[in-house]
Design an enzyme around this catalytic site. Structure first.
Site, PDB file in Angstrom:
ATOM      1  N   ARG A  95       0.847  -1.185   0.000  1.00  0.00           N
ATOM      2  CA  ARG A  95       0.000   0.000   0.000  1.00  0.00           C
ATOM      3  C   ARG A  95       0.891   1.247   0.000  1.00  0.00           C
ATOM      4  O   ARG A  95       1.964   1.254   0.627  1.00  0.00           O
ATOM      5  CB  ARG A  95      -0.845  -0.022   1.264  1.00  0.00           C
ATOM      6  CG  ARG A  95      -1.876   1.083   1.388  1.00  0.00           C
ATOM      7  CD  ARG A  95      -2.983   0.933   0.413  1.00  0.00           C
ATOM      8  NE  ARG A  95      -4.153   1.707   0.810  1.00  0.00           N
ATOM      9  CZ  ARG A  95      -5.150   1.981  -0.024  1.00  0.00           C
ATOM     10  NH1 ARG A  95      -5.121   1.569  -1.287  1.00  0.00           N
ATOM     11  NH2 ARG A  95      -6.197   2.668   0.390  1.00  0.00           N
ATOM     12  N   THR A 369      -9.818   0.183 -10.143  1.00  0.00           N
ATOM     13  CA  THR A 369      -8.747  -0.588  -9.532  1.00  0.00           C
ATOM     14  C   THR A 369      -8.692  -1.813 -10.412  1.00  0.00           C
ATOM     15  O   THR A 369      -9.524  -1.950 -11.308  1.00  0.00           O
ATOM     16  CB  THR A 369      -9.158  -0.949  -8.083  1.00  0.00           C
ATOM     17  OG1 THR A 369      -9.185   0.232  -7.306  1.00  0.00           O
ATOM     18  CG2 THR A 369      -8.246  -1.941  -7.422  1.00  0.00           C
ATOM     19  N   THR A 387      -3.915  -0.712  -7.409  1.00  0.00           N
ATOM     20  CA  THR A 387      -4.730   0.437  -7.814  1.00  0.00           C
ATOM     21  C   THR A 387      -3.932   1.719  -7.876  1.00  0.00           C
ATOM     22  O   THR A 387      -2.882   1.845  -7.243  1.00  0.00           O
ATOM     23  CB  THR A 387      -5.893   0.620  -6.804  1.00  0.00           C
ATOM     24  OG1 THR A 387      -6.791   1.614  -7.292  1.00  0.00           O
ATOM     25  CG2 THR A 387      -5.398   1.023  -5.436  1.00  0.00           C
ATOM     26  N   ASP A 411      -7.759   8.254   0.151  1.00  0.00           N
ATOM     27  CA  ASP A 411      -8.359   7.209   0.987  1.00  0.00           C
ATOM     28  C   ASP A 411      -8.176   7.488   2.486  1.00  0.00           C
ATOM     29  O   ASP A 411      -8.761   6.803   3.319  1.00  0.00           O
ATOM     30  CB  ASP A 411      -7.775   5.832   0.652  1.00  0.00           C
ATOM     31  CG  ASP A 411      -8.484   5.179  -0.529  1.00  0.00           C
ATOM     32  OD1 ASP A 411      -9.436   5.778  -1.051  1.00  0.00           O
ATOM     33  OD2 ASP A 411      -8.088   4.077  -0.929  1.00  0.00           O
ATOM     34  N   SER A 440      -7.868   0.764   3.145  1.00  0.00           N
ATOM     35  CA  SER A 440      -8.303   0.277   1.826  1.00  0.00           C
ATOM     36  C   SER A 440      -9.469  -0.688   1.972  1.00  0.00           C
ATOM     37  O   SER A 440      -9.730  -1.211   3.060  1.00  0.00           O
ATOM     38  CB  SER A 440      -7.129  -0.454   1.172  1.00  0.00           C
ATOM     39  OG  SER A 440      -7.542  -1.082  -0.030  1.00  0.00           O
ATOM     40  N   SER A 441     -10.147  -0.921   0.852  1.00  0.00           N
ATOM     41  CA  SER A 441     -11.185  -1.963   0.805  1.00  0.00           C
ATOM     42  C   SER A 441     -10.760  -3.141  -0.069  1.00  0.00           C
ATOM     43  O   SER A 441     -11.550  -4.070  -0.263  1.00  0.00           O
ATOM     44  CB  SER A 441     -12.484  -1.396   0.228  1.00  0.00           C
ATOM     45  OG  SER A 441     -12.961  -0.363   1.027  1.00  0.00           O
ATOM     46  N   GLY A 461     -13.495  -1.835  -7.321  1.00  0.00           N
ATOM     47  CA  GLY A 461     -14.822  -1.283  -7.025  1.00  0.00           C
ATOM     48  C   GLY A 461     -14.910  -0.481  -5.749  1.00  0.00           C
ATOM     49  O   GLY A 461     -15.993  -0.353  -5.180  1.00  0.00           O
ATOM     50  N   GLY A 462     -13.774   0.057  -5.263  1.00  0.00           N
ATOM     51  CA  GLY A 462     -13.841   0.870  -4.051  1.00  0.00           C
ATOM     52  C   GLY A 462     -14.472   0.074  -2.926  1.00  0.00           C
ATOM     53  O   GLY A 462     -14.179  -1.106  -2.746  1.00  0.00           O
TER      54      GLY A 462
HETATM   55  O1  DON Z   1      -7.923   0.979  -1.678  1.00  0.00           O
HETATM   56  C1  DON Z   1      -9.091   1.166  -1.920  1.00  0.00           C
HETATM   57  O2  DON Z   1     -10.000   0.601  -1.345  1.00  0.00           O
HETATM   58  C2  DON Z   1      -9.468   2.103  -3.038  1.00  0.00           C
HETATM   59  N1  DON Z   1      -8.441   3.070  -3.259  1.00  0.00           N
HETATM   60  C3  DON Z   1      -9.677   1.273  -4.214  1.00  0.00           C
HETATM   61  C4  DON Z   1     -10.154   2.124  -5.294  1.00  0.00           C
HETATM   62  C5  DON Z   1     -10.895   1.330  -6.175  1.00  0.00           C
HETATM   63  O3  DON Z   1     -11.220   0.183  -6.071  1.00  0.00           O
HETATM   64  C6  DON Z   1     -11.283   2.048  -7.234  1.00  0.00           C
HETATM   65  N2  DON Z   1     -11.780   1.016  -8.010  1.00  0.00           N
HETATM   66  N3  DON Z   1     -12.176   0.286  -8.609  1.00  0.00           N
END
Ligand code: DON
Length: 560
Positions: A95, A369, A387, A411, A440-441, A461-462
């Protein structure tokens, strides 16, 4: 008829509808599933050359940094979960980290929070982790020479590759935001004209950076010319990252989060990702119910899932952040069966709970991501999600170095106490600090059964990531779907606040959705959720079965 009886009758009526299953792609020796067909093939070529799953993952990651520039990266960060066929599973945390000069008020302008500073400026860029993380995974478990793994990416950047329709449209959409940076415009347009499908995209500056990485390893990125170019770009534009920050970056090996679900072993990413903890917390709650018996897409199951999601995402916001800065996170409690017992007692079968609106809310997050899954002939499994945060990250290409920088600092929470109805949270565990990793997710996950690899899964997908991964697991374990069907099936998302179930267009019966409304859920239709890349080992004939997510174009299941 009382509501509960009406609901039960209708739930039974719609639960029996069967899903037509698409056939997964099958292979014996090895498989790479990624969001880009060139990168999947690069990975499988490494397997054919005698490399293992870690080698293939490293090569795929570097190739994605060239051919899938919206999320593939060397200027971002991510996570890799490895389950060797023999020995102990391990997670690699690469990360991004906050630079030494970061503070928790760095995104305030005259005391006011600035979205632009937090998410789009040079202050949104974290110290990248990808190159160091891939190198560490290779040092620990790789078998082919490092140069061999970086070389396909060098070739793709030097000779170019054919722009797909998907990439052409994605670049076109994004150029308005990112084209203001001269180096970005130069790299991703033809002198200002958009790339069309079929054009060849060459990235010579990126090729030169990749050559330095191939020849010098970690030092090719974190020291010398690449580091100088990053520092220069930062200093000229109010950014904070210095050569010292780059040199000080360290990836970490961490013990995966472990859980069990109906006797299956779950391995997933620990903090600084919230993914593994939230996933195991939800699975522990859902284990109490007859998910298989009530059927895919039944109102009962969707209600239970939403209630499990609501509770686990609330804990995410309250407790989780970088473990190196939050030593007292209650990880064991959150992932325990006893805690799931407590939580499940608060779930009513006939009524949706309410998420408390007085508490904090969530910031917006983009869904860009990328995830890829790898299994080799020995049945080593690798699950990688990495990502740049937004699609194309900060949009800043480092001049002369040819790669995009992340905007992962977005984030972190925006500032202390900045909790309001418009979607900010300001709780302490995830405030910025020097050398801290942002929460993060991302949820790269591996499932095993009876000591053998069963499934490698993950998604972009955040915040929806954790729920997408959850549903791929329920689809395989409870609903008996093959890898492709598990990926194709409709998805839902609840994240505590906003208090709402989001469901995929055409993914569920309208009757079911009506029942959920009667139960008191607020429903909102969305286009699509996530892009899962799934490999399942079929233990009947020891074949690998790949599920490719066609919610987006461009990916492939490459096989050997
Ligand atoms: O680390 C995370 O959870 C976010 N920065 C991820 C971002 C993300 O998945 C955007 N995506 N599809």
């Amino acid at each position: 008829m009382k509501l509960v009886h009406k609901v039960t009758a209708l739930a039974l009526a719609v639960a029996s509808h069967a899903i037509a299953e698409n056939v997964p792609i099958r292979a014996k020796n090895g498989m790479v599933v990624s969001q880009n067909d060139i990168a999947s093939q690069v990975g499988v070529d490494v397997l054919k050359d005698g490399g293992n799953a870690i080698d293939a993952a490293v090569a795929t990651a570097f190739a994605l940094a060239v051919t899938h520039p919206s999320a593939g990266n060397i200027g971002g960060g991510g996570f890799l979960v490895f389950r060797p066929a023999e020995g102990e599973p391990i997670a690699f945390d690469f990360r991004e980290m906050a630079p030494a000069k970061a503070t928790d008020t760095m995104w305030l302008e005259s005391g006011e929070y600035s979205y632009e500073r937090h998410h789009l400026s040079h202050l949104s860029v974290g110290v990248p982790g990808t190159v160091a993380g891939l190198h560490m995974a290779w040092t620990e478990h790789g078998s082919l020479p490092w140069e061999r793994l970086v070389e396909p990416a060098v070739r793709l950047a030097t000779e170019g590759f054919e722009v797909t329709d998907g990439l052409s449209r994605s670049l076109d959409r994004t150029m308005e935001r990112i084209g203001k940076h001269a180096a970005t415009k130069a790299q991703f347009t033809k002198n200002g004209e958009p790339y069309a499908a079929g054009d060849i995209l060459k990235q010579p500056d990126l090729a030169a950076t990749l050559v330095r990485i191939a020849e010098k390893g970690v030092a090719g990125f974190y020291e010398g010319k690449t580091a100088e170019l990053i520092e220069k770009e930062m200093m000229a534009n109010g950014g904070l990252i210095t050569r010292e920050d780059l040199k000080a970056y360290r990836p970490k090996m961490r013990a995966p989060i472990r859980g069990t679900y109906r006797g299956y072993e779950i391995l997933s990413m620990p903090p600084p990702s919230s993914g593994g903890i939230v996933l195991v917390e939800m699975l522990n709650i859902l284990e109490r119910y007859d998910i298989a018996g009530d059927g895919f897409g039944s109102a009962r199951n969707m209600h239970r899932m939403a209630e499990a999601m609501r509770r686990a995402y609330s804990d995410r916001a309250q407790y989780l952040g970088d473990p190196d800065f939050n030593p007292d996170m209650p990880i064991d409690r959150l992932t325990s069966k006893a805690y799931a017992d407590e939580l499940s007692k608060t779930i009513r079968a006939d009524k949706a709970s309410k998420s408390s609106p007085e508490s904090f809310n969530w910031p917006a997050e983009s869904p860009e991501t990328t995830h890829f899954s790898v299994v080799d002939s020995a049945r080593n499994g690798v699950s990688v999600t990495y990502t740049l945060e937004y699609g194309y990250g900060s949009g800043i290409v480092v001049p002369g170095a040819g790669f995009l920088l992340n905007n992962e600092m977005g984030d972190f929470n925006g500032g202390p106490g900045l909790t309001n109805e418009s979607g900010l949270i300001g709780t302490t565990p995830n405030l910025a600090a020097p050398h801290k990793r942002m929460l993060s997710s991302m949820t790269p996950t591996i499932v095993a059964k009876d000591g053998k690899l069963l499934m490698v899964t993950g998604s972009p997908g955040g915040r929806t990531i954790i729920n997408t991964v959850l549903q791929t697991i329920l689809n395989v374990v409870d609903h008996g779907m093959n890898a492709q069907a598990a990926v194709d099936a409709g998805r839902i998302h609840h994240q505590w606040l906003p208090d709402q179930i989001r469901y995929e267009h055409n993914g569920f019966s309208p009757d079911t959705l009506n029942i959920l409304t009667w139960l008191g859920h607020d429903l909102r239709e969305i286009g699509r959720q996530g892009v899962a890349q799934v490999i399942v080992v079929n233990h009947e004939d020891d074949m690998l079965e790949g599920g490719l997510d066609r919610r987006v174009s461009g990916g492939s299941v490459a096989t050997y």
